[in-house]
Design a protein around this motif. Structure first.
Motif, PDB file in Angstrom:
ATOM      1  N   MET A   1      11.478   6.729  -8.280  1.00  0.00           N
ATOM      2  CA  MET A   1      10.603   6.964  -7.149  1.00  0.00           C
ATOM      3  C   MET A   1      10.687   5.785  -6.206  1.00  0.00           C
ATOM      4  SD  MET A   1       6.512   7.489  -6.926  1.00  0.00           S
ATOM      5  CE  MET A   1       6.051   5.927  -6.251  1.00  0.00           C
ATOM      6  N   SER A   2      10.590   6.066  -4.956  1.00  0.00           N
ATOM      7  CA  SER A   2      10.621   4.992  -3.975  1.00  0.00           C
ATOM      8  C   SER A   2       9.213   4.721  -3.468  1.00  0.00           C
ATOM      9  CB  SER A   2      11.535   5.376  -2.816  1.00  0.00           C
ATOM     10  OG  SER A   2      10.954   6.425  -2.065  1.00  0.00           O
ATOM     11  N   LEU A   3       9.084   3.616  -2.772  1.00  0.00           N
ATOM     12  CA  LEU A   3       7.827   3.229  -2.154  1.00  0.00           C
ATOM     13  C   LEU A   3       7.357   4.303  -1.170  1.00  0.00           C
ATOM     14  CD1 LEU A   3       5.661   1.093  -1.611  1.00  0.00           C
ATOM     15  CD2 LEU A   3       7.293  -0.036  -0.078  1.00  0.00           C
ATOM     16  N   LYS A   4       8.291   5.049  -0.661  1.00  0.00           N
ATOM     17  CA  LYS A   4       8.008   6.092   0.319  1.00  0.00           C
ATOM     18  C   LYS A   4       6.854   6.996  -0.110  1.00  0.00           C
ATOM     19  CE  LYS A   4      10.609  10.281   1.250  1.00  0.00           C
ATOM     20  NZ  LYS A   4      11.977  10.790   1.393  1.00  0.00           N
ATOM     21  N   TYR A   5       6.905   7.495  -1.332  1.00  0.00           N
ATOM     22  CA  TYR A   5       5.883   8.434  -1.783  1.00  0.00           C
ATOM     23  C   TYR A   5       4.540   7.756  -2.017  1.00  0.00           C
ATOM     24  CZ  TYR A   5       9.810  11.543  -2.136  1.00  0.00           C
ATOM     25  OH  TYR A   5      10.911  12.291  -1.835  1.00  0.00           O
ATOM     26  N   ALA A   6       4.562   6.503  -2.421  1.00  0.00           N
ATOM     27  CA  ALA A   6       3.309   5.759  -2.587  1.00  0.00           C
ATOM     28  C   ALA A   6       2.628   5.580  -1.232  1.00  0.00           C
ATOM     29  CB  ALA A   6       3.575   4.417  -3.257  1.00  0.00           C
ATOM     30  N   VAL A   7       3.405   5.294  -0.191  1.00  0.00           N
ATOM     31  CA  VAL A   7       2.846   5.137   1.153  1.00  0.00           C
ATOM     32  C   VAL A   7       2.329   6.478   1.661  1.00  0.00           C
ATOM     33  CG1 VAL A   7       3.353   4.535   3.560  1.00  0.00           C
ATOM     34  CG2 VAL A   7       4.252   3.122   1.699  1.00  0.00           C
ATOM     35  N   LEU A   8       3.104   7.533   1.488  1.00  0.00           N
ATOM     36  CA  LEU A   8       2.645   8.858   1.921  1.00  0.00           C
ATOM     37  C   LEU A   8       1.349   9.238   1.208  1.00  0.00           C
ATOM     38  CD1 LEU A   8       6.036  10.829   2.085  1.00  0.00           C
ATOM     39  CD2 LEU A   8       4.706   9.901   4.008  1.00  0.00           C
ATOM     40  N   ALA A   9       1.270   8.959  -0.082  1.00  0.00           N
ATOM     41  CA  ALA A   9       0.055   9.272  -0.844  1.00  0.00           C
ATOM     42  C   ALA A   9      -1.131   8.457  -0.338  1.00  0.00           C
ATOM     43  CB  ALA A   9       0.284   9.025  -2.330  1.00  0.00           C
ATOM     44  N   PHE A  25      -3.349  -0.931  -0.667  1.00  0.00           N
ATOM     45  CA  PHE A  25      -2.397  -1.113  -1.758  1.00  0.00           C
ATOM     46  C   PHE A  25      -2.908  -2.164  -2.728  1.00  0.00           C
ATOM     47  CE2 PHE A  25       0.765   1.684  -0.294  1.00  0.00           C
ATOM     48  CZ  PHE A  25       1.781   1.707  -1.220  1.00  0.00           C
ATOM     49  N   ASP A  26      -3.446  -3.248  -2.172  1.00  0.00           N
ATOM     50  CA  ASP A  26      -3.933  -4.341  -3.015  1.00  0.00           C
ATOM     51  C   ASP A  26      -4.988  -3.879  -4.004  1.00  0.00           C
ATOM     52  OD1 ASP A  26      -2.318  -6.366  -2.169  1.00  0.00           O
ATOM     53  OD2 ASP A  26      -3.832  -7.347  -0.921  1.00  0.00           O
ATOM     54  N   VAL A  27      -5.863  -2.980  -3.591  1.00  0.00           N
ATOM     55  CA  VAL A  27      -6.979  -2.603  -4.464  1.00  0.00           C
ATOM     56  C   VAL A  27      -6.802  -1.275  -5.176  1.00  0.00           C
ATOM     57  CG1 VAL A  27      -8.669  -3.949  -3.168  1.00  0.00           C
ATOM     58  CG2 VAL A  27      -8.306  -1.559  -2.582  1.00  0.00           C
ATOM     59  N   SER A  28      -5.767  -0.542  -4.868  1.00  0.00           N
ATOM     60  CA  SER A  28      -5.633   0.745  -5.560  1.00  0.00           C
ATOM     61  C   SER A  28      -4.208   0.999  -6.019  1.00  0.00           C
ATOM     62  CB  SER A  28      -6.136   1.891  -4.677  1.00  0.00           C
ATOM     63  OG  SER A  28      -5.366   1.981  -3.501  1.00  0.00           O
ATOM     64  N   ILE A  29      -3.333   1.311  -5.101  1.00  0.00           N
ATOM     65  CA  ILE A  29      -1.981   1.731  -5.466  1.00  0.00           C
ATOM     66  C   ILE A  29      -1.182   0.627  -6.133  1.00  0.00           C
ATOM     67  CG2 ILE A  29       0.211   2.562  -4.516  1.00  0.00           C
ATOM     68  CD1 ILE A  29      -1.491   4.181  -2.533  1.00  0.00           C
ATOM     69  N   ALA A  30      -1.414  -0.624  -5.746  1.00  0.00           N
ATOM     70  CA  ALA A  30      -0.672  -1.738  -6.354  1.00  0.00           C
ATOM     71  C   ALA A  30      -0.938  -1.838  -7.851  1.00  0.00           C
ATOM     72  CB  ALA A  30      -1.014  -3.057  -5.674  1.00  0.00           C
ATOM     73  N   ASN A  31      -1.997  -1.184  -8.313  1.00  0.00           N
ATOM     74  CA  ASN A  31      -2.279  -1.196  -9.745  1.00  0.00           C
ATOM     75  C   ASN A  31      -1.182  -0.488 -10.534  1.00  0.00           C
ATOM     76  OD1 ASN A  31      -4.745  -2.489  -9.267  1.00  0.00           O
ATOM     77  ND2 ASN A  31      -5.683  -0.538  -8.794  1.00  0.00           N
ATOM     78  N   PHE A  32      -0.495   0.439  -9.879  1.00  0.00           N
ATOM     79  CA  PHE A  32       0.585   1.134 -10.572  1.00  0.00           C
ATOM     80  C   PHE A  32       1.891   1.154  -9.790  1.00  0.00           C
ATOM     81  CE2 PHE A  32      -2.124   4.189  -8.431  1.00  0.00           C
ATOM     82  CZ  PHE A  32      -1.234   4.938  -7.687  1.00  0.00           C
ATOM     83  N   TRP A  33       1.872   0.719  -8.536  1.00  0.00           N
ATOM     84  CA  TRP A  33       3.104   0.653  -7.749  1.00  0.00           C
ATOM     85  C   TRP A  33       2.997  -0.509  -6.761  1.00  0.00           C
ATOM     86  CZ3 TRP A  33       7.122   3.531  -9.157  1.00  0.00           C
ATOM     87  CH2 TRP A  33       8.268   3.432  -8.370  1.00  0.00           C
ATOM     88  N   PRO A  34       3.318  -1.727  -7.202  1.00  0.00           N
ATOM     89  CA  PRO A  34       3.148  -2.888  -6.333  1.00  0.00           C
ATOM     90  C   PRO A  34       4.162  -2.935  -5.185  1.00  0.00           C
ATOM     91  CG  PRO A  34       4.153  -3.533  -8.421  1.00  0.00           C
ATOM     92  CD  PRO A  34       3.816  -2.074  -8.525  1.00  0.00           C
ATOM     93  N   ALA A  35       3.715  -3.516  -4.076  1.00  0.00           N
ATOM     94  CA  ALA A  35       4.585  -3.713  -2.910  1.00  0.00           C
ATOM     95  C   ALA A  35       4.038  -4.869  -2.089  1.00  0.00           C
ATOM     96  CB  ALA A  35       4.636  -2.452  -2.056  1.00  0.00           C
ATOM     97  N   THR A  36       4.938  -5.628  -1.514  1.00  0.00           N
ATOM     98  CA  THR A  36       4.519  -6.707  -0.630  1.00  0.00           C
ATOM     99  C   THR A  36       4.190  -6.125   0.747  1.00  0.00           C
ATOM    100  OG1 THR A  36       6.738  -7.149   0.206  1.00  0.00           O
ATOM    101  CG2 THR A  36       6.070  -8.328  -1.820  1.00  0.00           C
TER     102      THR A  36
END
Length: 190
Positions: A1-9, A25-36
């Protein structure tokens, strides 16, 4: 999976600026899909070029203009197609601490203990943060009420996955420490 779907979600929650997405991202998605933040901004540009999101400029006084992003119909359709497709690979755990534990027999158990205790402190901190996020999402409702009434339950369900993961990791760390204690007492008895 790419970051693309995490951003869309993340954009399912509504229009957001790059900065707001970064904080989200810092408080939710980064818990399972980190990104700078840099990765997020690059991905936002790609998604806009691909027509999966739209950007509009918001003029601001005394601050630089900001771009606000929303999902397009094409972006929603692509995210839905991704969400219903079978998962291609099982989860792969990549954890530096596990490599260090694997090499434990050649290292100093006291150093390993410190590393495990440090990871336990991070797990406890995450669990506290997750607890606050859970209370914020519930907003005074019971979990049952929330799951029955909320417009979107995905963020709550992924939060529950994060809570379960950190709780189990904490239990594993406690077991590692008890094994280290057992081995240390055996060595001390000579």
């Amino acid at each position: 999976m790419s970051l693309k779907y995490a951003v869309l979600a993340a954009l399912l929650e509504g229009e957001a600026s790059g900065y707001e997405l970064s904080k989200s991202f810092d408080v939710s998605i980064a818990n399972f899909w980190p990104a700078t933040p840099q990765q997020l901004y690059r991905e936002l540009e790609r998604l806009a070029q691909d027509g999966l999101i739209e950007a509009r400029v918001v003029r601001q006084e005394r601050r630089p203009d900001k771009r606000m992003f929303t999902l397009t119909r094409t972006g929603r359709d692509e995210l839905t197609a991704f969400a219903v497709a079978p998962t291609r690979r099982p989860t792969a755990l990549r954890d530096e601490l596990l490599i260090k534990i694997q090499a434990l027999d050649d290292g100093d158990p006291a150093v390993t203990r410190e590393l495990v205790e440090e990871r336990m402190a991070r797990a406890r901190a995450k669990l506290e943060r997750y607890g606050r996020m859970r209370e914020r999402l519930l907003g005074g409702r019971t979990e049952e009420e929330y799951l029955r009434e909320a417009d979107r339950i995905g963020p709550y369900l992924t939060l529950m996955g994060g809570i379960a993961f950190e709780g189990e990791y904490l239990s594993w760390c406690e077991r590692v420490l008890s094994v280290l204690d057992l081995r240390a007492s055996r060595v001390a008895q000579g």
